[in-house]
Design an enzyme around this catalytic site. Structure first.
Site, PDB file in Angstrom:
ATOM      1  N   LYS A  24       2.201  11.276   7.156  1.00 40.46           N
ATOM      2  CA  LYS A  24       1.337  11.012   8.295  1.00 40.46           C
ATOM      3  C   LYS A  24       1.738  11.778   9.565  1.00 40.46           C
ATOM      4  CE  LYS A  24      -1.151   7.169   6.555  1.00 40.46           C
ATOM      5  NZ  LYS A  24      -0.807   6.004   5.767  1.00 40.46           N
TER       6      LYS A  24
ATOM      7  N   PHE B 171       0.857  -1.187   0.000  1.00 40.76           N
ATOM      8  CA  PHE B 171       0.000   0.000   0.000  1.00 40.76           C
ATOM      9  C   PHE B 171       0.890   1.233   0.000  1.00 40.76           C
ATOM     10  CE2 PHE B 171      -2.319   3.615   1.500  1.00 40.76           C
ATOM     11  CZ  PHE B 171      -3.475   3.554   0.745  1.00 40.76           C
TER      12      PHE B 171
ATOM     13  N   ASP C  54       9.228   3.019   2.148  1.00 40.00           N
ATOM     14  CA  ASP C  54       8.030   3.804   2.437  1.00 40.00           C
ATOM     15  C   ASP C  54       7.770   3.696   3.937  1.00 40.00           C
ATOM     16  OD1 ASP C  54       5.525   4.836   2.893  1.00 40.00           O
ATOM     17  OD2 ASP C  54       4.616   3.968   1.090  1.00 40.00           O
TER      18      ASP C  54
END
Ligand code: PLP
Length: 399
Positions: A255, A141, A226
């Site tokens: 985030k 993802f 990531d």
């Protein structure tokens, strides 16, 4: 006064249906707690997918936000601002990187990295124009843009969105031999999550990242980690790569970089990858704006000064041990690192969604993933007492 049902009805009437949220309408938050419009309190065990590691409405980040918002918010990168350089310096020092490129969402950081490694491949590695390949993992993802869903293996994420962006090759996650076999002279990068978050907190075999690092170094392939979800303390280290003693060539953070207040992401590189981007070749109107920089600087300061990374390691181990001690034949596996935890429910014991709904009724907000998995990732400010409180309720629901 509109009640919860009215507000949910408004969402259904006017909103696109691309989410299926739990029917809880939140109105305020503080630390690990959020409160709905009827005044019911919940312990947040999702942390907006790890975007509120510092806890909801952290007072120091709030102060930085309001102070900066009253002073200067947006200049565009056509001009300089007095926050950007300091943000670069502080983020680079904390993550041991040399170059920083600020963006807004995580997906934009991933897109930026894809563009940069392709350009690096053509200009430095000597890959023939248009032939660059990037290797990614199954069940990845990395976000929702067209280039990113082009290499997703989730039919929900891809279905109906083609034609797709070419140049990606998918290998199994956790399989270093598969990476070795997939690399060609045209491979510019390997893009991978240190722990697959959305896939359900999938931890690769021990030694995987170290082996991946060796393979990438030996073949001249840029390793892009990531860390948008695993980074900034979530797994008990500032970056998850530290668990394996490796350093990526390109690291993506987002985030929690915005402390839950504001979207801030960044591409970090310790090689010449970002050096290939010249004026006019990439950018973002909001990327690196002074408000974003001030918020991110405060978000990083809170992580360090409140020792939230260490706290994540300590509280994560405590929470995990507590989950493991729950006797329930519905539980198939407990896994996780730091405060990035997951409970997997046996298929015969039903789906995770009803468990998540029962947890909500008990005052805990968590998220089900892929049918059988419940992710538990509270803000890193969680205390032992709050974990005990959660464990009592999780036990009640699981038994
Ligand atoms: C959330 C996430 C992204 C995408 O970030 P957005 O801000 O939602 O675009 C990318 N990679 C990982 C690992 C993520 O968890």
């Amino acid at each position: 006064m509109l009640d919860g049902a009215d507000l949910i009805a408004l969402e259904s009437r006017f909103g696109a249906d691309n989410y299926k949220p739990l029917d809880v309408v939140l109105a305020s938050g503080k630390g690990v707690w959020v409160t709905d419009i009827d005044g019911k309190r919940y312990l947040d065990c999702l942390s907006a997918y790890s975007a509120v590691n510092q806890g909801h409405c952290h007072p120091r980040i709030l102060a930085a936000l309001t102070e900066q918002a009253a002073r200067l918010t947006l200049t565009s990168r056509a001009f300089r601002n007095d926050q950007l350089g300091l943000f670069y310096e502080e983020l680079a020092a904390l993550t041991n990187s040399h170059k920083v490129l600020p963006m807004n969402s995580g997906a934009e950081a991933v897109e930026t990295a894809i563009k940069a490694v392709r350009k690096w491949g053509y200009e430095i590695k000597g890959v023939p124009e248009g032939a660059a390949e990037i290797i990614v993992c199954a069940d990845n993802f990395h976000g929702r843009t067209l280039a990113i869903v082009s290499f997703s293996t989730d039919p929900e994420a891809r279905g109906g969105f083609g034609p797709f962006v070419p140049g990606f090759k998918v290998i199994p996650f956790g399989d270093a031999a598969a990476l070795e076999a997939a690399i060609t002279p045209n491979t510019v990068a390997f893009l991978v999550e240190p722990i697959q978050g959305e896939a359900g907190v999938v931890i690769p075999p021990a030694g995987y990242l170290a082996r991946v690092r060796e393979i990438c170094s030996a073949t001249g392939v840029m390793l892009i980690l990531d860390e948008i979800q695993t980074g900034l303390g979530r797994t008990g280290k500032m970056l998850a790569e530290e668990h394996d003693g490796v350093e990526a060539d390109v690291t993506l953070v987002g985030k929690a970089l915005g402390g839950g207040f504001y979207p801030v992401s960044a591409v970090l590189s310790n090689t010449d990858v970002l050096g290939t981007l010249k004026p006019g070749q990439h950018g973002s109107t909001f990327g690196g704006n002074p408000l974003a920089c001030a918020v991110a600087r405060a978000a990083l300061r809170v992580l360090v000064e409140e020792r939230l990374v260490e706290r994540s390691a300590e509280m994560g181990a405590y929470f995990k041990a507590g989950l493991e001690s729950i006797r329930s034949n519905r539980v198939r596996e407990i896994r996780g690192r730091g405060l990035m935890l997951a409970v997997e429910i046996h298929a015969e014991a039903g789906a995770a969604r009803p468990v998540v709904e029962a947890l909500r009724d008990q005052g805990i907000l968590a998220k089900d993933t892929h049918g059988q998995t419940i992710r538990l990732s509270p803000p890193l400010v969680i205390s032992r007492d709050e974990i005990d409180w959660a464990l009592e309720r999780i036990e009640t629901v699981l038994r």
